[in-house]
Design a protein around this motif. Structure first.
Motif, PDB file in Angstrom:
ATOM      1  N   SER A 130      -2.953  -4.929  -2.793  1.00 25.17           N
ATOM      2  CA  SER A 130      -2.253  -3.846  -3.484  1.00 25.17           C
ATOM      3  C   SER A 130      -1.058  -4.388  -4.251  1.00 25.17           C
ATOM      4  CB  SER A 130      -1.794  -2.770  -2.486  1.00 25.17           C
ATOM      5  OG  SER A 130      -1.013  -3.354  -1.462  1.00 25.17           O
ATOM      6  N   GLN A 131      -0.654  -3.629  -5.257  1.00 25.10           N
ATOM      7  CA  GLN A 131       0.526  -3.940  -6.046  1.00 25.10           C
ATOM      8  C   GLN A 131       1.498  -2.774  -5.946  1.00 25.10           C
ATOM      9  OE1 GLN A 131      -0.573  -4.874 -10.073  1.00 25.10           O
ATOM     10  NE2 GLN A 131      -1.951  -6.539  -9.480  1.00 25.10           N
ATOM     11  N   SER A 132       2.778  -3.066  -6.102  1.00 25.42           N
ATOM     12  CA  SER A 132       3.795  -2.022  -6.031  1.00 25.42           C
ATOM     13  C   SER A 132       4.929  -2.353  -6.985  1.00 25.42           C
ATOM     14  CB  SER A 132       4.343  -1.886  -4.600  1.00 25.42           C
ATOM     15  OG  SER A 132       5.031  -3.066  -4.215  1.00 25.42           O
ATOM     16  N   TYR A 133       5.800  -1.374  -7.192  1.00 24.85           N
ATOM     17  CA  TYR A 133       7.005  -1.606  -7.987  1.00 24.85           C
ATOM     18  C   TYR A 133       8.168  -0.916  -7.295  1.00 24.85           C
ATOM     19  CZ  TYR A 133       7.592   3.142  -9.801  1.00 24.85           C
ATOM     20  OH  TYR A 133       7.832   4.498  -9.904  1.00 24.85           O
ATOM     21  N   PHE A 134       9.368  -1.349  -7.625  1.00 25.35           N
ATOM     22  CA  PHE A 134      10.555  -0.759  -7.025  1.00 25.35           C
ATOM     23  C   PHE A 134      11.686  -0.722  -8.039  1.00 25.35           C
ATOM     24  CE2 PHE A 134      14.637  -1.169  -4.785  1.00 25.35           C
ATOM     25  CZ  PHE A 134      14.589  -0.024  -4.020  1.00 25.35           C
ATOM     26  N   ILE A 135      12.336   0.434  -8.117  1.00 21.04           N
ATOM     27  CA  ILE A 135      13.548   0.597  -8.928  1.00 21.04           C
ATOM     28  C   ILE A 135      14.598   1.247  -8.030  1.00 21.04           C
ATOM     29  CG2 ILE A 135      14.594   1.899 -10.811  1.00 21.04           C
ATOM     30  CD1 ILE A 135      12.042   1.503 -12.386  1.00 21.04           C
ATOM     31  N   ALA A 136      15.751   0.607  -7.909  1.00 20.13           N
ATOM     32  CA  ALA A 136      16.809   1.143  -7.055  1.00 20.13           C
ATOM     33  C   ALA A 136      17.531   2.271  -7.767  1.00 20.13           C
ATOM     34  CB  ALA A 136      17.793   0.033  -6.680  1.00 20.13           C
ATOM     35  N   GLN A 137      17.755   3.374  -7.032  1.00 21.01           N
ATOM     36  CA  GLN A 137      18.458   4.499  -7.637  1.00 21.01           C
ATOM     37  C   GLN A 137      19.914   4.142  -7.952  1.00 21.01           C
ATOM     38  OE1 GLN A 137      17.252   4.498  -4.561  1.00 21.01           O
ATOM     39  NE2 GLN A 137      18.894   4.956  -3.103  1.00 21.01           N
ATOM     40  N   GLY A 138      20.401   3.013  -7.369  1.00 23.55           N
ATOM     41  CA  GLY A 138      21.789   2.619  -7.598  1.00 23.55           C
ATOM     42  C   GLY A 138      21.994   1.684  -8.771  1.00 23.55           C
ATOM     43  N   ASP A 139      20.937   1.351  -9.525  1.00 23.22           N
ATOM     44  CA  ASP A 139      21.111   0.474 -10.683  1.00 23.22           C
ATOM     45  C   ASP A 139      22.091   1.094 -11.674  1.00 23.22           C
ATOM     46  OD1 ASP A 139      19.402  -1.375  -9.645  1.00 23.22           O
ATOM     47  OD2 ASP A 139      17.675  -0.784 -10.845  1.00 23.22           O
ATOM     48  N   ASN A 140      23.031   0.273 -12.157  1.00 29.75           N
ATOM     49  CA  ASN A 140      24.119   0.763 -12.999  1.00 29.75           C
ATOM     50  C   ASN A 140      23.715   0.836 -14.471  1.00 29.75           C
ATOM     51  OD1 ASN A 140      26.023   0.998 -10.865  1.00 29.75           O
ATOM     52  ND2 ASN A 140      26.335  -1.218 -10.932  1.00 29.75           N
ATOM     53  N   PRO A 141      24.421   1.665 -15.253  1.00 33.19           N
ATOM     54  CA  PRO A 141      24.118   1.755 -16.690  1.00 33.19           C
ATOM     55  C   PRO A 141      24.178   0.420 -17.403  1.00 33.19           C
ATOM     56  CG  PRO A 141      25.538   3.578 -16.028  1.00 33.19           C
ATOM     57  CD  PRO A 141      25.426   2.666 -14.840  1.00 33.19           C
ATOM     58  N   ILE A 142      25.122  -0.464 -17.026  1.00 34.67           N
ATOM     59  CA  ILE A 142      25.242  -1.757 -17.700  1.00 34.67           C
ATOM     60  C   ILE A 142      24.015  -2.624 -17.440  1.00 34.67           C
ATOM     61  CG2 ILE A 142      26.417  -2.904 -15.788  1.00 34.67           C
ATOM     62  CD1 ILE A 142      27.232  -3.288 -19.536  1.00 34.67           C
ATOM     63  N   GLU A 143      23.296  -2.370 -16.351  1.00 37.14           N
ATOM     64  CA  GLU A 143      22.048  -3.083 -16.070  1.00 37.14           C
ATOM     65  C   GLU A 143      20.887  -2.445 -16.834  1.00 37.14           C
ATOM     66  OE1 GLU A 143      21.827  -4.320 -11.634  1.00 37.14           O
ATOM     67  OE2 GLU A 143      23.015  -2.480 -11.654  1.00 37.14           O
ATOM     68  N   TYR A 188       3.015   6.417  -2.801  1.00 36.10           N
ATOM     69  CA  TYR A 188       4.106   7.370  -2.971  1.00 36.10           C
ATOM     70  C   TYR A 188       4.971   7.061  -4.188  1.00 36.10           C
ATOM     71  CZ  TYR A 188       3.001   9.063   1.691  1.00 36.10           C
ATOM     72  OH  TYR A 188       2.360   9.599   2.780  1.00 36.10           O
ATOM     73  N   GLY A 189       4.599   6.048  -4.967  1.00 39.29           N
ATOM     74  CA  GLY A 189       5.407   5.666  -6.108  1.00 39.29           C
ATOM     75  C   GLY A 189       6.216   4.425  -5.798  1.00 39.29           C
ATOM     76  N   ARG A 190       7.444   4.371  -6.279  1.00 36.63           N
ATOM     77  CA  ARG A 190       8.287   3.195  -6.058  1.00 36.63           C
ATOM     78  C   ARG A 190       8.468   2.953  -4.563  1.00 36.63           C
ATOM     79  NH1 ARG A 190      14.404   5.325  -7.485  1.00 36.63           N
ATOM     80  NH2 ARG A 190      14.148   7.443  -6.739  1.00 36.63           N
ATOM     81  N   SER A 191       8.338   1.711  -4.149  1.00 37.70           N
ATOM     82  CA  SER A 191       8.459   1.395  -2.729  1.00 37.70           C
ATOM     83  C   SER A 191       8.784  -0.077  -2.566  1.00 37.70           C
ATOM     84  CB  SER A 191       7.173   1.732  -1.975  1.00 37.70           C
ATOM     85  OG  SER A 191       6.116   0.888  -2.383  1.00 37.70           O
ATOM     86  N   SER A 192       9.338  -0.402  -1.408  1.00 42.68           N
ATOM     87  CA  SER A 192       9.608  -1.795  -1.077  1.00 42.68           C
ATOM     88  C   SER A 192       8.299  -2.542  -0.896  1.00 42.68           C
ATOM     89  CB  SER A 192      10.435  -1.854   0.210  1.00 42.68           C
ATOM     90  OG  SER A 192      10.397  -3.140   0.779  1.00 42.68           O
ATOM     91  N   PRO A 193       8.254  -3.838  -1.238  1.00 45.48           N
ATOM     92  CA  PRO A 193       7.026  -4.611  -0.991  1.00 45.48           C
ATOM     93  C   PRO A 193       6.649  -4.654   0.490  1.00 45.48           C
ATOM     94  CG  PRO A 193       8.523  -5.802  -2.440  1.00 45.48           C
ATOM     95  CD  PRO A 193       9.289  -4.633  -1.918  1.00 45.48           C
ATOM     96  N   GLY A 194       7.643  -4.472   1.367  1.00 47.62           N
ATOM     97  CA  GLY A 194       7.361  -4.512   2.799  1.00 47.62           C
ATOM     98  C   GLY A 194       6.728  -3.259   3.336  1.00 47.62           C
ATOM     99  N   GLY A 195       6.871  -2.148   2.607  1.00 48.22           N
ATOM    100  CA  GLY A 195       6.285  -0.900   3.054  1.00 48.22           C
ATOM    101  C   GLY A 195       7.274   0.256   2.977  1.00 48.22           C
ATOM    102  N   MET A 196       6.922   1.339   3.662  1.00 53.68           N
ATOM    103  CA  MET A 196       7.714   2.561   3.573  1.00 53.68           C
ATOM    104  C   MET A 196       7.773   3.241   4.933  1.00 53.68           C
ATOM    105  SD  MET A 196       9.544   4.532   1.665  1.00 53.68           S
ATOM    106  CE  MET A 196       9.138   4.209  -0.059  1.00 53.68           C
ATOM    107  N   MET A 197       8.906   3.889   5.202  1.00 52.23           N
ATOM    108  CA  MET A 197       9.102   4.640   6.428  1.00 52.23           C
ATOM    109  C   MET A 197       9.103   6.128   6.099  1.00 52.23           C
ATOM    110  SD  MET A 197      12.328   4.520   9.060  1.00 52.23           S
ATOM    111  CE  MET A 197      13.425   5.301   7.878  1.00 52.23           C
ATOM    112  N   ASN A 198       8.418   6.917   6.938  1.00 48.19           N
ATOM    113  CA  ASN A 198       8.314   8.358   6.721  1.00 48.19           C
ATOM    114  C   ASN A 198       8.681   9.074   8.014  1.00 48.19           C
ATOM    115  OD1 ASN A 198       7.779  10.853   5.599  1.00 48.19           O
ATOM    116  ND2 ASN A 198       5.554  10.657   5.698  1.00 48.19           N
ATOM    117  N   SER A 241       0.824  -1.215   0.000  1.00 50.04           N
ATOM    118  CA  SER A 241       0.000   0.000   0.000  1.00 50.04           C
ATOM    119  C   SER A 241       0.852   1.256   0.000  1.00 50.04           C
ATOM    120  CB  SER A 241      -0.925   0.009   1.222  1.00 50.04           C
ATOM    121  OG  SER A 241      -1.853  -1.050   1.145  1.00 50.04           O
ATOM    122  N   ALA A 242       2.138   1.128   0.373  1.00 43.46           N
ATOM    123  CA  ALA A 242       3.044   2.270   0.326  1.00 43.46           C
ATOM    124  C   ALA A 242       3.247   2.778  -1.089  1.00 43.46           C
ATOM    125  CB  ALA A 242       4.388   1.893   0.940  1.00 43.46           C
ATOM    126  N   ALA A 243       2.759   2.043  -2.091  1.00 42.03           N
ATOM    127  CA  ALA A 243       2.901   2.476  -3.486  1.00 42.03           C
ATOM    128  C   ALA A 243       2.154   3.761  -3.776  1.00 42.03           C
ATOM    129  CB  ALA A 243       2.417   1.374  -4.431  1.00 42.03           C
TER     130      ALA A 243
END
Length: 801
Positions: A547-560, A151-161, A147-149
């Protein structure tokens, strides 16, 4: 993105049911049916003083607007600044294990929630990379599950604010001094009150300043936090409100500790198939391996503005903006203790090497900056002759993240300084204690350009997200059924550059690619959510949420990113449970169960055509568990708080190269955790002004290795076989329980000044324990022994001395 078929009909039916009751926004405005109901200034503010002990009755994080926690169809936990103060919590880090399912919080932004690791957090609803102290935090809110989605991208476990302290209309000032074990010294100043008022409205402010330093018991490691925060809010004559906030955080850490290394028992034979990982060299983990010529510094500066306004009887809006500049600067803290082999066939003494002979001390500089914009429009209205109440929330989010992270080595391996370091980097250990048999030598050379820097990482990464969501709530059947439905769409735009990785790795996907060329890619996600909260009785509710959510790590590298198979991690999950209260509302509770599936985890596969090992996003993780949270006002003077969570987190698919990992537990996820707290605060009589609190936190056994650690896999004719294993994946940090207590007394008096004395004893039973952590850099570190802290607070009310 197509919704999984089993849930498609459910979501579609829920949309139809709710939207059928919403002919248009231009319906009866939200005029309350009860004449004596209080008129609210803003639906974007929560009540800061609910008389519920350590508990809270309202949340902003749960739905982006003020909502009673009991009304939500999922779980939200809140920890207040009062709790932090009473239990002597000066830093918000891995000492926070009181909330069910929540452990491993790291100053860099990593935490574990409901069996999933996350590197994303929120500060006042905006993306944050950790880096905060406790001096300017009013409360910490955690929304559980996908349900933390909202806010957009979030962990499946939730979000801390993390929610910042807000200005107050009543003038107060205080200076707090903390002193205690581990050479702890902390000075905090806080002031709040009115600035001015007139025909244009009223302006209030809050200012906090803090300087906090401590050591870690090894004579070398220490850090200092410097925190500053200033906020003003102005309430205009029409009731609209503008809030401006500025915050600065800087942490300087010298000689950071390294994790305790793994012990491998070779059993005195040359046969490696019987080698076994038997535990960790915990005593060696207490020895500093970097020395004083090492550092790990972090900082953050942020600016936030929020404007809230009621646009009439139906509509309210909030528009917010945020800018941040985060940094990390580390040197010579990249070469930790290596695994220790004991009972070697040669009879030689065990050793631990700090990095390989070809590795050199690194200087890493990470600059991360960005910001965001949020716009929320809330409609609150009635239909069907005022028998059905509605709240419809439309949101827009923009988030931009940029990272520049050049990392350089001290010099080439042939440099005389590195040659000299290679002679002492391996430490010989006593066979019985596994402690150094001689004084440890350290690398003492500062970073010097004359030595000839060797770059090891040089990338620029920019990730921009545009997202919007629509969420609708209807109160049906005289308010007995609260039904929710919503959906969110996000478009993620990557613009990355990699200046060092060989061009050959990119050219299969980008013909003619040259190192440093722009990698430009977009992905998108559409995620629905639906739930209901049904009032079986006045104080007993049943809730269900999907609920459904998605997550993209800001640290994903260009080669990925450049790989055509790249896709976001996704998750879907169910929350089912009960919320209610008994004893005239003095006992409030939530009992819930959850079932979450995480897809597209990066794993290693065997390519069926080439037979080569490739990394792909097709792994799956399954988490089930339950949680119990209770807040009990036993009397007007005694309050009780209880939280417990049980988690079963395992891999369903860890890639075709490692089928043996299926069913194994997930790293850093404890079997259970929680806490129990009790507070006594007399409100009258001779003991008025006194309070006492006691609490226990407990964390279960926690796996500390990946599910394939120690396995050696050989592929023959496309079939993987584990030819030997040290069974390192079985290692774990033992569970522990820690007791803490606090005493606080405000001296009686009628002056505008007040004097408060406090005593805190953390880990009162002096329990020896090791923290599991949440990533390689902070796992298997010794926890603090019994720590005693003394506090004096000088307070003042009003503006006149």
């Amino acid at each position: 993105m197509k919704i999984p078929q089993p849930h498609h009909c459910l979501v579609r039916a829920a949309f139809g049911l709710l939207l059928a009751t919403v002919p248009a926004f231009a319906q009866t405005p939200a005029t309350p049916p009860a004449k004596d109901e209080t008129i609210e200034l803003s639906p974007f503010q929560v009540n800061a003083n609910p008389n519920r002990g350590y508990g809270a009755s309202e949340t902003m994080t749960g739905s982006r607007v003020k909502t009673r926690i009991i009304d939500l169809p999922y779980t939200v936990n809140v920890m207040t600044s009062e709790f932090f103060e009473d239990f002597g919590i000066f830093e918000l880090a891995d000492n926070l294990t009181q909330i069910s399912g929540f452990t491993g919080l790291d100053v860099g932004g990593v935490f574990q929630l409901r069996g999933f690791l996350s590197s994303n957090q929120l500060r006042d609803g905006f993306f944050r990379l950790g880096r905060y102290g406790s001096s300017n935090i009013d409360r910490m809110e955690i929304i559980k599950g996908s349900s933390a989605a909202i806010y957009g991208r979030s962990s499946p476990g939730g979000m801390m604010n993390m929610i910042s302290k807000m200005p107050k209309a009543q003038a107060n000032q205080k200076v707090t001094l903390n002193y205690g074990d581990y050479n702890t010294e902390r000075v905090t100043f806080e002031a709040t009150g009115p600035l001015f008022s007139g025909t244009l409205g009223k302006t209030n402010y809050v200012l906090t300043l803090s300087n906090y330093k401590r050591e870690f018991g090894d004579d070398l490691s220490k850090f200092r936090n410097e925190e500053a925060y200033f906020a003003v809010d102005h309430v205009f004559a029409d009731g609209s409100k503008l809030t401006l906030m500025a915050e600065s955080f800087a942490q300087n850490r010298v000689a950071p500790l390294a994790p305790a290394p793994v012990i491998i028992d070779q059993k005195g034979t040359l046969d490696t198939t019987d080698d076994r990982a038997i535990g960790y060299a915990l005593a060696l983990g207490k020895v500093n391996n970097y020395g004083l010529n090492s550092q790990l510094d972090r900082g953050n500066t942020s600016y936030t503005a929020m404007y809230e306004k009621k646009l009439g009887e139906v509509f309210s809006t909030r528009i917010s903006g945020n800018l941040y500049m985060a940094r990390r600067d580390d040197y010579n803290s990249n070469q930790g203790w290596s695994a220790i082999n004991i009972n070697r066939s040669t009879g030689a003494a065990p050793t631990s090497q700090r990095g390989s002979n070809t590795s050199v001390p690194q200087w890493g500089r990470i600059t991360e900056d960005g910001g965001g914009l949020q716009a929320d429009l809330l409609a609150h209205y009635w239909t069907n002759n005022k028998t059905i109440e509605h709240r419809t929330l439309l949101t827009y989010d923009f988030n931009d993240y940029f990272r520049w992270d050049p990392t350089i080595g001290y010099a080439a391996a042939t440099n005389p300084d590195i040659v000299a370091w290679n002679l002492v980097r391996t430490v010989t250990l006593d066979p019985l204690t596994l402690l150094p048999s001689a004084p440890v030598a350290y690398f003492t050379k500062p970073m010097d350009p004359i030595n000839g820097f060797v770059p090891s990482r040089k990338m620029k990464r920019r990730t921009t997200v545009n997202g919007a969501s629509l969420r609708h709530q209807s109160a049906l059947f005289d308010g007995r059924l609260l039904a929710y439905v919503g959906a969110r769409y996000d478009s993620v735009h990557f613009r990355h550059r990699d200046y060092l990785t060989a061009a050959a790795g990119f050219q299969p996907f980008v013909p003619g690619y040259v190192a440093g060329d722009l990698i430009d890619k977009k992905v998108s996600a559409f995620k629905p959510n639906v739930g209901f909260n049904y009032k079986i009785q006045e104080n007993f509710r049943f809730f269900v949420n999907y609920s459904q959510s998605y997550f993209i790590a800001q640290g994903d590298n260009p080669i990925e990113i450049v790989d055509p198979t790249y896709k976001a991690e996704t998750a879907d999950g169910w929350d089912v449970g009960f919320k209610g209260s008994v004893m005239d509302g003095r006992v409030n509770y939530t009992v819930s169960g959850f079932d979450i599936n995480r897809q597209n985890v990066v794993v290693s596969d065997i390519d069926p055509i080439t037979g080569l090992t490739v990394n792909r996003r097709d792994g799956d993780q399954k988490v089930k568990g339950y949680e119990v949270d209770v807040n009990w006002l036993m009397t007007d003077e005694v309050s009780f708080l209880f939280s417990y969570g049980k988690i079963d987190s395992k891999y369903k698919d860890f890639g075709s190269l490692n089928p043996q990992a299926i069913g194994r537990k997930v790293q850093y996820v404890p079997d259970y955790n929680g806490s129990l707290s009790l507070k006594y605060a007399p409100v009258r009589g001779a003991l008025k002004g006194f309070s006492a609190n006691v609490g226990v936190t407990f964390v279960g056994d926690t796996p500390t290795e990946t599910p394939i650690a120690g396995d050696t896999v050989v592929v023959t004719a496309g079939v993987p076989t584990v030819t030997r294993s040290t069974e390192q994946w079985k290692l774990y940090a033992p569970g522990f329980s820690l007791w803490s207590l606090g005493l606080r007394y405000t001296l009686p008096g009628k002056s505008s000044f007040s004097h408060t004395l406090a005593l805190n004893v953390n880990n009162a039973l002096d329990k020896a324990y090791f923290k599991s952590g949440s990533q390689g850099a902070n796992r298997i570190l010794e926890g603090d022994h019994r720590s005693v802290f003394f506090t004096y607070t000088l307070g003042h009310k009003g503006t006149k001395l």
